[in-house]
Motif scaffolding. Structure first.
Motif, PDB file in Angstrom:
ATOM      1  N   ILE B 102       0.842  -1.193   0.000  1.00 17.50           N
ATOM      2  CA  ILE B 102       0.000   0.000   0.000  1.00 17.50           C
ATOM      3  C   ILE B 102       0.882   1.251   0.000  1.00 17.50           C
ATOM      4  O   ILE B 102       1.857   1.339   0.745  1.00 17.50           O
ATOM      5  CB  ILE B 102      -0.939   0.024   1.230  1.00 17.50           C
ATOM      6  CG1 ILE B 102      -1.740  -1.280   1.320  1.00 17.50           C
ATOM      7  CG2 ILE B 102      -1.883   1.224   1.161  1.00 17.50           C
ATOM      8  CD1 ILE B 102      -2.634  -1.376   2.537  1.00 17.50           C
ATOM      9  N   GLU B 103       0.522   2.193  -0.876  1.00 15.13           N
ATOM     10  CA  GLU B 103       1.272   3.447  -0.930  1.00 15.13           C
ATOM     11  C   GLU B 103       1.033   4.270   0.331  1.00 15.13           C
ATOM     12  O   GLU B 103      -0.049   4.211   0.912  1.00 15.13           O
ATOM     13  CB  GLU B 103       0.814   4.286  -2.129  1.00 15.13           C
ATOM     14  CG  GLU B 103       1.291   3.764  -3.464  1.00 15.13           C
ATOM     15  CD  GLU B 103       0.761   4.633  -4.587  1.00 15.13           C
ATOM     16  OE1 GLU B 103       1.501   5.520  -5.037  1.00 15.13           O
ATOM     17  OE2 GLU B 103      -0.405   4.423  -4.982  1.00 15.13           O
ATOM     18  N   THR B 104       2.028   5.060   0.709  1.00 14.80           N
ATOM     19  CA  THR B 104       1.894   5.879   1.917  1.00 14.80           C
ATOM     20  C   THR B 104       2.352   7.302   1.641  1.00 14.80           C
ATOM     21  O   THR B 104       3.163   7.540   0.743  1.00 14.80           O
ATOM     22  CB  THR B 104       2.765   5.319   3.054  1.00 14.80           C
ATOM     23  OG1 THR B 104       4.106   5.198   2.580  1.00 14.80           O
ATOM     24  CG2 THR B 104       2.279   3.968   3.521  1.00 14.80           C
ATOM     25  N   CYS B 105       1.812   8.249   2.426  1.00 15.19           N
ATOM     26  CA  CYS B 105       2.240   9.637   2.345  1.00 15.19           C
ATOM     27  C   CYS B 105       2.278  10.220   3.748  1.00 15.19           C
ATOM     28  O   CYS B 105       1.616   9.723   4.655  1.00 15.19           O
ATOM     29  CB  CYS B 105       1.270  10.456   1.491  1.00 15.19           C
ATOM     30  SG  CYS B 105       1.639  10.364  -0.271  1.00 15.19           S
ATOM     31  N   LEU B 106       3.044  11.321   3.880  1.00 14.10           N
ATOM     32  CA  LEU B 106       3.178  11.968   5.177  1.00 14.10           C
ATOM     33  C   LEU B 106       1.840  12.551   5.638  1.00 14.10           C
ATOM     34  O   LEU B 106       1.503  12.492   6.811  1.00 14.10           O
ATOM     35  CB  LEU B 106       4.236  13.071   5.077  1.00 14.10           C
ATOM     36  CG  LEU B 106       4.738  13.693   6.376  1.00 14.10           C
ATOM     37  CD1 LEU B 106       5.332  12.637   7.299  1.00 14.10           C
ATOM     38  CD2 LEU B 106       5.773  14.770   6.076  1.00 14.10           C
ATOM     39  N   ASN B 107       1.086  13.118   4.711  1.00 13.40           N
ATOM     40  CA  ASN B 107      -0.209  13.692   5.080  1.00 13.40           C
ATOM     41  C   ASN B 107      -1.175  13.659   3.882  1.00 13.40           C
ATOM     42  O   ASN B 107      -0.796  13.283   2.770  1.00 13.40           O
ATOM     43  CB  ASN B 107      -0.045  15.123   5.622  1.00 13.40           C
ATOM     44  CG  ASN B 107       0.695  16.018   4.644  1.00 13.40           C
ATOM     45  OD1 ASN B 107       0.486  15.934   3.426  1.00 13.40           O
ATOM     46  ND2 ASN B 107       1.571  16.862   5.162  1.00 13.40           N
ATOM     47  N   VAL B 108      -2.402  14.070   4.120  1.00 11.58           N
ATOM     48  CA  VAL B 108      -3.442  14.021   3.087  1.00 11.58           C
ATOM     49  C   VAL B 108      -3.085  14.917   1.903  1.00 11.58           C
ATOM     50  O   VAL B 108      -3.333  14.569   0.747  1.00 11.58           O
ATOM     51  CB  VAL B 108      -4.806  14.448   3.689  1.00 11.58           C
ATOM     52  CG1 VAL B 108      -5.861  14.599   2.598  1.00 11.58           C
ATOM     53  CG2 VAL B 108      -5.287  13.414   4.702  1.00 11.58           C
ATOM     54  N   ASP B 109      -2.483  16.044   2.211  1.00  7.10           N
ATOM     55  CA  ASP B 109      -2.117  17.010   1.181  1.00  7.10           C
ATOM     56  C   ASP B 109      -1.193  16.390   0.129  1.00  7.10           C
ATOM     57  O   ASP B 109      -1.457  16.460  -1.073  1.00  7.10           O
ATOM     58  CB  ASP B 109      -1.423  18.188   1.879  1.00  7.10           C
ATOM     59  CG  ASP B 109      -1.491  19.439   1.034  1.00  7.10           C
ATOM     60  OD1 ASP B 109      -2.593  19.734   0.530  1.00  7.10           O
ATOM     61  OD2 ASP B 109      -0.445  20.087   0.861  1.00  7.10           O
TER      62      ASP B 109
END
Lengths: 137, 119
Positions: B102-109
């Motif tokens: 699953i891809e991940t990011c630091l925040n929703v933005d």
């Protein structure tokens, strides 16, 4: 020699809602005990795993918590006890990836890694008692 | 399942799901239904799971997230997990949770930007 330093407290586990209550209660107890955020998260996660195991496999049971000390160290001890079916093969249950239900098989081995101590006492047809401890750093 | 308190927001054709802080098992399971039905209804191309208010991810919660991402993928969508707290990331890793691919990011933005740029 681990000794108890505070009064004993306990909580019944018999529903999904109780798993949430266990998390909330353990979180409060951890904060009062002076654990840092990451350790609080580790302990609450471990408690969630064991509370769910009780609900899933034994239907109901209890959580008891005490502050304990060992020489210069102080810590939190959580005891999860049930009168469920017991664990047939503890060594197998402690292997990663082993599961008898729809889960990841991370519950017991994962819990052990998150805590400083874990002791499993179990007897088929009688029940299971799992004691976990974390020392305040 | 509409009785659960989970906000699913649509921004362009992306769903942004705010997961409540300490969900019980019923909410976690309901979350999956709600996301998949919203995917269909809004013809979304992807889902951003905002975990920034979640302070505990145990193996049951993680399993549901992984399953949901797999289901979204089967429906032709993409999943990005955003905003995982440091304490949760540490605990999840020690617990042995991998979240597979699953891809991940630091925040929703940043997740939204990534979804727009490469989706």
């Amino acid at each position: 020699m681990v000794s108890e330093v505070a009064e004993r407290n306990s909580l019944k586990i018999s529903s999904e809602q109780d798993i949430v209550l266990v998390r909330k209660t353990v979180r409060d107890v951890c904060r009062d005990a002076g654990f840092g955020l990451t350790d609080v998260t580790r302990i609450v996660t471990a408690a969630s795993e064991l509370a769910r195991n009780i609900y899933r496999y034994a239907d109901h049971g209890t959580l008891t918590w005490n502050m304990v000390s060992d020489g210069m160290k102080s810590g939190l001890e959580l005891i999860f006890a049930d009168q469920g079916p017991g664990i047939e093969d503890v060594n197998m249950a402690l292997q990663e990836g082993y599961t008898t239900a729809r889960s990841m098989g991370m519950g017991l081995p994962g819990t052990k890694k998150l805590m400083d101590d874990m002791v499993i006492e179990t007897k088929l047809g009688v029940g299971t008692k799992i004691t976990i401890r974390k020392w305040v750093r | 399942m509409d009785d659960i308190n989970v906000a699913v927001l649509r921004l362009r054709n992306v769903l942004i799901v705010s997961v409540p802080g300490d969900p019980d098992d019923h909410v976690i399971t309901g979350l999956q239904d709600k996301i998949l039905n919203s995917m269909m209804r809004y013809r979304a191309k992807g889902v951003i799971l905002d975990l920034s208010t979640v302070d505990i991810v145990d193996s049951f919660f993680a399993r549901t997230i992984i399953d949901t991402a797999q289901m979204i993928n089967l429906m032709g969508g993409r999943t990005i997990i955003a905003g995982m707290l440091p304490s949760v990331a540490i605990t999840a890793t020690q617990l042995g949770l991998t979240f597979e691919n699953i891809e991940t990011c630091l925040n929703v933005d940043t997740a939204f930007t990534l979804m727009e740029q490469t989706g």
